[in-house]
Design a protein around this motif. Structure first.
Motif, PDB file in Angstrom:
ATOM      1  N   LYS A 119       0.772  -1.402   0.020  1.00  0.00           N
ATOM      2  CA  LYS A 119       0.247   0.033  -0.120  1.00  0.00           C
ATOM      3  C   LYS A 119       0.899   1.330  -0.110  1.00  0.00           C
ATOM      4  O   LYS A 119       0.412   2.438  -0.579  1.00  0.00           O
ATOM      5  N   THR A 120       1.898   1.296   0.670  1.00  0.00           N
ATOM      6  CA  THR A 120       2.875   2.236   0.950  1.00  0.00           C
ATOM      7  C   THR A 120       4.029   2.254  -0.172  1.00  0.00           C
ATOM      8  O   THR A 120       4.880   3.378   0.128  1.00  0.00           O
ATOM      9  N   GLY A 121       4.371   1.351  -0.910  1.00  0.00           N
ATOM     10  CA  GLY A 121       5.223   1.213  -1.765  1.00  0.00           C
ATOM     11  C   GLY A 121       6.753   0.983  -0.987  1.00  0.00           C
ATOM     12  O   GLY A 121       7.648   1.617  -1.494  1.00  0.00           O
ATOM     13  N   SER A 122       6.611   0.401   0.154  1.00  0.00           N
ATOM     14  CA  SER A 122       7.940   0.230   0.967  1.00  0.00           C
ATOM     15  C   SER A 122       8.218  -1.278   0.812  1.00  0.00           C
ATOM     16  O   SER A 122       7.583  -2.175   0.665  1.00  0.00           O
ATOM     17  N   GLN A 123       9.580  -1.285   1.286  1.00  0.00           N
ATOM     18  CA  GLN A 123      10.439  -2.707   1.499  1.00  0.00           C
ATOM     19  C   GLN A 123      10.357  -3.021   3.095  1.00  0.00           C
ATOM     20  O   GLN A 123      10.228  -2.241   3.751  1.00  0.00           O
ATOM     21  N   ILE A 124      10.362  -4.192   3.384  1.00  0.00           N
ATOM     22  CA  ILE A 124      10.265  -4.906   4.512  1.00  0.00           C
ATOM     23  C   ILE A 124      11.717  -5.258   4.789  1.00  0.00           C
ATOM     24  O   ILE A 124      12.286  -6.216   4.018  1.00  0.00           O
ATOM     25  N   VAL A 125      12.359  -5.014   5.856  1.00  0.00           N
ATOM     26  CA  VAL A 125      13.557  -5.621   6.257  1.00  0.00           C
ATOM     27  C   VAL A 125      13.344  -6.394   7.651  1.00  0.00           C
ATOM     28  O   VAL A 125      13.148  -5.529   8.714  1.00  0.00           O
ATOM     29  N   PRO A 126      13.255  -7.530   7.705  1.00  0.00           N
ATOM     30  CA  PRO A 126      12.862  -7.988   9.210  1.00  0.00           C
ATOM     31  C   PRO A 126      14.311  -7.989  10.094  1.00  0.00           C
ATOM     32  O   PRO A 126      15.305  -7.928   9.540  1.00  0.00           O
ATOM     33  N   ALA A 127      13.906  -7.598  11.231  1.00  0.00           N
ATOM     34  CA  ALA A 127      15.089  -7.582  12.334  1.00  0.00           C
ATOM     35  C   ALA A 127      14.335  -7.791  13.616  1.00  0.00           C
ATOM     36  O   ALA A 127      13.286  -7.303  14.063  1.00  0.00           O
ATOM     37  N   ASP A 128      15.198  -8.521  14.490  1.00  0.00           N
ATOM     38  CA  ASP A 128      14.774  -8.630  15.948  1.00  0.00           C
ATOM     39  C   ASP A 128      15.530  -7.403  16.619  1.00  0.00           C
ATOM     40  O   ASP A 128      16.800  -7.385  16.499  1.00  0.00           O
ATOM     41  N   ALA A 129      14.678  -6.712  17.204  1.00  0.00           N
ATOM     42  CA  ALA A 129      15.358  -5.448  17.820  1.00  0.00           C
ATOM     43  C   ALA A 129      16.235  -5.508  19.039  1.00  0.00           C
ATOM     44  O   ALA A 129      16.920  -4.525  19.342  1.00  0.00           O
ATOM     45  N   THR A 130      16.182  -6.692  19.507  1.00  0.00           N
ATOM     46  CA  THR A 130      17.069  -7.089  20.530  1.00  0.00           C
ATOM     47  C   THR A 130      18.396  -7.537  20.121  1.00  0.00           C
ATOM     48  O   THR A 130      19.333  -7.569  20.868  1.00  0.00           O
ATOM     49  N   SER A 131      18.613  -7.643  18.844  1.00  0.00           N
ATOM     50  CA  SER A 131      19.916  -8.266  18.173  1.00  0.00           C
ATOM     51  C   SER A 131      20.771  -7.129  17.566  1.00  0.00           C
ATOM     52  O   SER A 131      20.128  -6.516  16.593  1.00  0.00           O
ATOM     53  N   ILE A 132      21.992  -6.686  18.118  1.00  0.00           N
ATOM     54  CA  ILE A 132      22.584  -5.687  17.434  1.00  0.00           C
ATOM     55  C   ILE A 132      23.151  -5.830  15.962  1.00  0.00           C
ATOM     56  O   ILE A 132      22.994  -5.230  15.204  1.00  0.00           O
ATOM     57  N   GLU A 133      23.288  -7.309  15.645  1.00  0.00           N
ATOM     58  CA  GLU A 133      23.599  -7.717  14.338  1.00  0.00           C
ATOM     59  C   GLU A 133      22.545  -7.437  13.558  1.00  0.00           C
ATOM     60  O   GLU A 133      22.608  -6.886  12.302  1.00  0.00           O
ATOM     61  N   ASP A 134      21.256  -7.647  13.731  1.00  0.00           N
ATOM     62  CA  ASP A 134      20.028  -7.616  12.988  1.00  0.00           C
ATOM     63  C   ASP A 134      19.935  -6.096  12.802  1.00  0.00           C
ATOM     64  O   ASP A 134      19.560  -5.448  11.634  1.00  0.00           O
ATOM     65  N   LEU A 135      20.159  -5.257  13.942  1.00  0.00           N
ATOM     66  CA  LEU A 135      19.702  -3.773  13.727  1.00  0.00           C
ATOM     67  C   LEU A 135      21.010  -3.208  12.970  1.00  0.00           C
ATOM     68  O   LEU A 135      20.510  -2.172  12.031  1.00  0.00           O
ATOM     69  N   GLU A 136      22.214  -3.694  12.838  1.00  0.00           N
ATOM     70  CA  GLU A 136      23.288  -3.113  12.138  1.00  0.00           C
ATOM     71  C   GLU A 136      22.922  -3.354  10.535  1.00  0.00           C
ATOM     72  O   GLU A 136      22.843  -2.500   9.634  1.00  0.00           O
ATOM     73  N   ASN A 137      22.600  -4.765  10.305  1.00  0.00           N
ATOM     74  CA  ASN A 137      21.850  -4.807   9.078  1.00  0.00           C
ATOM     75  C   ASN A 137      20.738  -4.081   8.555  1.00  0.00           C
ATOM     76  O   ASN A 137      20.612  -3.615   7.224  1.00  0.00           O
ATOM     77  N   LEU A 138      19.686  -3.919   9.478  1.00  0.00           N
ATOM     78  CA  LEU A 138      18.518  -3.145   9.284  1.00  0.00           C
ATOM     79  C   LEU A 138      19.144  -1.551   8.714  1.00  0.00           C
ATOM     80  O   LEU A 138      18.539  -1.242   7.778  1.00  0.00           O
TER      81      LEU A 138
END
Length: 276
Positions: free
Chosen positions: A56-75
């Motif tokens: 609907k918003t023309g956006s992309q999704i990047v999954p991330a566990d917000a408790t994981s520094i590694e996931d957040l860096e990738n995000l």
């Protein structure tokens, strides 16, 4: 629409379904000209309908566990690449209590559950900001918002350990917000919203009765998820460039009330008025 966010880029955490404040915020940001990456934990994404919002918003999704520094860096790396530049705004709309989910009273909290909820609901905000800060990923005068609730400051017995989580969240906003403002000219605030009929909110015991009570207590009535989204948009815009380190009440006036005439009359008539 006012094009308040034209040309601005961001990350929105926590949209689950059309009832969530993050979902409404994403829709409003899109309408105001902003672009963003959507993110949520993989398990939450399986429970919700995030793909519909992305389409609907023309956006992309990047999954991330917000408790994981590694996931957040990738995000953050992916978000800046997808959006084509630094980040102007971030919404942290994340909260979870295992003790609440399992109906464990506050006086009997299981501490491994407490620690998990504390990490997801509060420490994740510190982690998000630490990654953004270290990567110098925010633009000057950017805006970071986390959603909270006034149980962080007053007693709401059935809110359980989420009250403690929100108190810590607000403290993190002030403490990290000082450094983000001083070093990067980025503002950090929390918005203390009315009780709202989101999927997460409805998991709290007695929520239906309390939302009716809060509405009767508030001179302007409860603020809806869409109302909150509109407020977040103003906080993301350049119109609020000098607002930082604040816990901003968005609750129809509830936070400054002692008692209302409607509540007194309802008690005099009997408790039936509080049943939906």
């Amino acid at each position: 629409m006012y094009n308040l966010l034209k040309g601005k880029r961001g990350i929105i955490f926590g949209a689950l379904d059309e009832n969530s404040i993050a979902w409404k915020t994403a829709e409003r940001v899109h309408e105001e000209g902003g672009t963003f990456v959507l993110t949520n934990a993989p398990i939450a994404m399986r429970m919700g309908t995030l793909n519909e919002l992305a389409e609907k918003t023309g956006s992309q999704i990047v999954p991330a566990d917000a408790t994981s520094i590694e996931d957040l860096e990738n995000l953050v790396d992916q978000a800046t690449a997808i959006l084509g530049g630094k980040i102007d705004f971030v919404l942290h709309s994340i909260g979870m209590s295992v003790n609440v989910r399992k109906n464990i009273p506050y006086t009997e909290n299981k501490y491994d559950f407490t620690q998990k909820g504390w990490d997801v609901s509060a420490v994740s905000f510190h982690k998000v900001m630490q990654v953004l800060y270290k990567k110098d990923a925010m633009t000057e005068w950017g805006s970071i918002i986390a959603l909270t609730y006034m149980a962080s400051q007053r007693v709401f017995p059935d809110y359980n350990d989420m009250a403690d989580n929100k108190a810590y969240l607000e403290s993190i906003a002030r403490s990290f917000g000082y450094f983000f403002g001083k070093d990067k000219k980025v503002r950090v605030n929390t918005i203390s919203q009315s009780p709202t009929a989101t999927t997460a909110g409805q998991g709290v015991k007695g929520f239906s009765g309390f939302i009716s009570y809060a509405d009767k207590m508030s001179p302007l009535g409860n603020a809806s998820a869409l109302d909150c989204a509109n407020y977040v948009v103003t906080m993301f815009s350049d119109l609020t460039k000098k607002v930082t380190l604040q816990n901003l009440f968005h609750d129809g006036g509830f936070s400054n009330m002692g008692v209302s005439q409607e509540v007194m009359e309802a008690f005099e008539r009997g408790s039936e008025d509080f049943k939906e």
